[in-house]
Design a protein around this motif. Structure first.
Motif, PDB file in Angstrom:
ATOM      1  N   UNK A 152       4.178  41.130 -18.956  1.00  0.00           N
ATOM      2  CA  UNK A 152       4.745  42.449 -18.682  1.00  0.00           C
ATOM      3  C   UNK A 152       3.580  43.366 -18.329  1.00  0.00           C
ATOM      4  N   UNK A 153       3.776  44.232 -17.382  1.00  0.00           N
ATOM      5  CA  UNK A 153       2.721  45.181 -17.031  1.00  0.00           C
ATOM      6  C   UNK A 153       3.281  46.578 -17.251  1.00  0.00           C
ATOM      7  N   UNK A 154       2.762  47.245 -18.272  1.00  0.00           N
ATOM      8  CA  UNK A 154       3.311  48.555 -18.640  1.00  0.00           C
ATOM      9  C   UNK A 154       2.828  49.640 -17.671  1.00  0.00           C
ATOM     10  N   UNK A 155       3.570  50.758 -17.591  1.00  0.00           N
ATOM     11  CA  UNK A 155       3.258  51.787 -16.594  1.00  0.00           C
ATOM     12  C   UNK A 155       1.802  52.222 -16.541  1.00  0.00           C
ATOM     13  N   UNK A 156       1.172  52.375 -17.718  1.00  0.00           N
ATOM     14  CA  UNK A 156      -0.213  52.830 -17.720  1.00  0.00           C
ATOM     15  C   UNK A 156      -1.111  51.827 -16.989  1.00  0.00           C
ATOM     16  N   UNK A 207      -3.468  51.221 -12.730  1.00  0.00           N
ATOM     17  CA  UNK A 207      -4.716  50.557 -12.299  1.00  0.00           C
ATOM     18  C   UNK A 207      -4.410  49.631 -11.118  1.00  0.00           C
ATOM     19  N   UNK A 208      -3.277  48.946 -11.208  1.00  0.00           N
ATOM     20  CA  UNK A 208      -2.882  48.052 -10.104  1.00  0.00           C
ATOM     21  C   UNK A 208      -2.707  48.845  -8.820  1.00  0.00           C
ATOM     22  N   UNK A 209      -2.050  50.001  -8.979  1.00  0.00           N
ATOM     23  CA  UNK A 209      -1.763  50.804  -7.778  1.00  0.00           C
ATOM     24  C   UNK A 209      -3.046  51.268  -7.102  1.00  0.00           C
ATOM     25  N   UNK A 210      -4.044  51.608  -7.927  1.00  0.00           N
ATOM     26  CA  UNK A 210      -5.312  52.058  -7.346  1.00  0.00           C
ATOM     27  C   UNK A 210      -5.913  50.932  -6.497  1.00  0.00           C
ATOM     28  N   UNK A 211      -5.925  49.727  -7.065  1.00  0.00           N
ATOM     29  CA  UNK A 211      -6.511  48.585  -6.363  1.00  0.00           C
ATOM     30  C   UNK A 211      -5.688  48.236  -5.114  1.00  0.00           C
ATOM     31  N   UNK A 270       5.635  66.160 -27.460  1.00  0.00           N
ATOM     32  CA  UNK A 270       5.998  65.231 -26.382  1.00  0.00           C
ATOM     33  C   UNK A 270       5.090  65.433 -25.161  1.00  0.00           C
ATOM     34  N   UNK A 271       4.867  66.728 -24.823  1.00  0.00           N
ATOM     35  CA  UNK A 271       4.030  67.021 -23.650  1.00  0.00           C
ATOM     36  C   UNK A 271       2.620  66.488 -23.849  1.00  0.00           C
ATOM     37  N   UNK A 272       2.071  66.704 -25.051  1.00  0.00           N
ATOM     38  CA  UNK A 272       0.714  66.224 -25.340  1.00  0.00           C
ATOM     39  C   UNK A 272       0.645  64.704 -25.335  1.00  0.00           C
ATOM     40  N   UNK A 273       1.649  64.083 -25.973  1.00  0.00           N
ATOM     41  CA  UNK A 273       1.638  62.610 -26.063  1.00  0.00           C
ATOM     42  C   UNK A 273       1.744  61.986 -24.681  1.00  0.00           C
ATOM     43  N   UNK A 274       2.484  62.639 -23.805  1.00  0.00           N
ATOM     44  CA  UNK A 274       2.674  62.091 -22.459  1.00  0.00           C
ATOM     45  C   UNK A 274       1.527  62.428 -21.518  1.00  0.00           C
TER      46      UNK A 274
END
Ligand code: AMP
Length: 445
Positions: free
Chosen positions: A27-31, A35-39, A384-388
């Protein structure tokens, strides 16, 4: 047409379902996807500068396609394909991208439309290998294929493009290996020579190589088994057996690489695992980062006979595939571009719809915006804002809204200011672009 009947789930003993991904798949989580998207984005930018255009082909193909192109005696086709039967069809999940692209190239008669085509792809591939770091059952490759250009200039440019791409990404300790396998005539000569060399040493080979070497002697050269490696160490060199045309191609490649200033090493054991290569083969590896022993980042080569072999017109071709998981392992920490997003915090029921319209307008200005519509306390909305990782929180209160203003909290700089709704977008833009420490005085001024 029906496939194999899927057994029904047994409800006799209620057991929780296993939620782990299938062996060798991740599984590749959003975070991590960022990194994938940058590459991927950098890859697209690079190859598009070289005139490559993206192609998308199905994940499933007739098994026969891989048998005929990748090769029946290769490990990939022999042992690693995920194959399924559906009615009379035998289908396999693609273990690599080149056969699918070649099939598409022929099926769509692309050769009739343009003399040279340059394609690239990015996507998942499937091989039932023993999983380890850098080796998975579902992995991702970014690759290119060139049809209609016999090289060797285009071979050298491709290798140089990849060396440049990896260096610019910051991957150190790159090793570029090149070799030539010659065309069919040189290969046939070399095959005979290699069989002649291996025959008296057959007893020293691994059992698998003993069985196979007369059928596919080149495979002994890239076997990972120590016994085969020892036997292959003194094997004759294919470069010495190249026909004059193949030799000229090889010299042309080395000359072009020299002209481009690409550092390379000639590796005469580099035959690569797939059957279809002719003339140029290459690989780029690195020992940097967390890549470990599976250190080949990409591999490729020329396959001048494949298109004709699959029923198309004779068309020279070259391609490569780069493993994205390995690339990301080698890269380690990648500086991600900061994302300034805005959390909208309506304090009461009456401020929730205004928050929606405000979000709409901020998005039109290009701000990533989320409305906290949960109806909770300010404390919880701020948490929530800080955690996100939000950069800003816009607090929308009843009295303020009546005056046409909101409270803008800059969560990164721990500052707060009252801003008119009409100028909120400009204020956010100013804060995003202002260097640190300059906003406080601006805000007061
Ligand atoms: P190949 O298609 O075997 O020539 O491999 C090209 C590149 O794909 C390799 O250099 C690796 O970076 C990557 N690759 C191949 N097989 C795997 C795998 N099972 N898991 C992860 N990456 C792989």
């Amino acid at each position: 047409m029906a496939g194999r009947r899927v057994p029904a789930v047994s409800h006799e003993i209620e057991q929780p379902m296993k939620l782990k991904p299938v062996k060798g798949m991740q599984d590749i989580l959003p975070e991590e996807v960022r990194r994938w998207q940058v590459v991927e984005e950098r890859f697209r930018r690079t190859v598009e500068l070289f005139g490559f255009a993206e192609v998308r082909t199905p994940l499933l193909e007739a098994t026969e396609l891989f048998q005929r192109s990748t090769g029946e005696t290769t490990e990939v086709v022999e042992k690693q394909m995920f194959t399924l039967e559906r009615g009379s069809e035998l289908l396999s999940l693609r273990p690599e991208g080149t056969p699918s692209c070649a099939r598409t190239f022929i099926h769509e008669s692309v050769y009739a439309k343009q003399p040279v085509s340059r394609w690239y792809y990015i996507g998942p591939m499937f091989r039932a290998e023993q999983p380890q770091r850098g080796r998975y059952r579902q992995f991702h490759q970014a690759g290119c294929e060139v049809y209609g250009d016999p090289g060797p200039l285009c071979d050298a440019e491709l290798i140089d493009m990849l060396y440049g791409f990896l260096s610019e990404l910051g991957i150190a300790e790159l090793k570029v290996s090149v070799n030539s396998l010659g065309g069919s005539e040189s290969r046939a000569r070399y095959r005979d020579e290699l069989i002649r060399y291996l025959k008296p040493r057959a007893a020293e080979l691994s059992p698998h190589a003993q069985e196979r070497f007369e059928q596919n002697p080149l495979r002994v050269l890239d076997s990972k088994d120590e016994r085969d490696r020892a036997a292959a160490a003194g094997a004759p060199s294919i470069i010495d057996l190249l026909t004059p045309e193949d030799s000229a191609h090889w010299q042309g490649l080395l000359g072009a690489l020299d002209a481009l200033g690409t550092p390379y090493q000639v590796d005469q054991q580099l035959v690569r695992g797939l059957d279809y290569y002719t003339r140029t083969t290459f690989e780029i590896s690195s020992t940097t980062g967390a890549i470990g022993s599976q250190n080949a980042l990409l591999g490729g080569g020329r396959y001048d006979d494949m298109i004709e072999g699959l029923g198309g017109p004779a068309t020279p071709a070259i391609g490569f595939a780069m493993g994205l998981e390995r690339l990301l392992l080698a890269l380690g920490d990648l500086a991600l571009p900061p994302r300034s997003w805005v959390a909208l915090a309506p304090l009461g029921e009456a401020q929730r719809n205004p928050a929606l319209t405000l979000a709409k307008s901020l998005r039109q200005h290009g701000f990533i915006t989320e409305v906290d519509g949960r109806g909770t306390s300010l404390k919880s909305m701020l948490r929530k804002a800080n955690a996100g990782g939000a950069r800003f929180c816009v607090v929308i209160g009843e009295a303020e809204l009546a005056r046409g203003v909101v409270q803008l909290k800059d969560l990164e700089r721990h500052e707060q200011e009252e801003v008119p709704l009409t100028t909120l977008a400009e204020r956010l833009a100013a804060r995003v672009s202002a260097p640190a420490n300059s906003t406080e005085s601006e805000a007061r001024g």
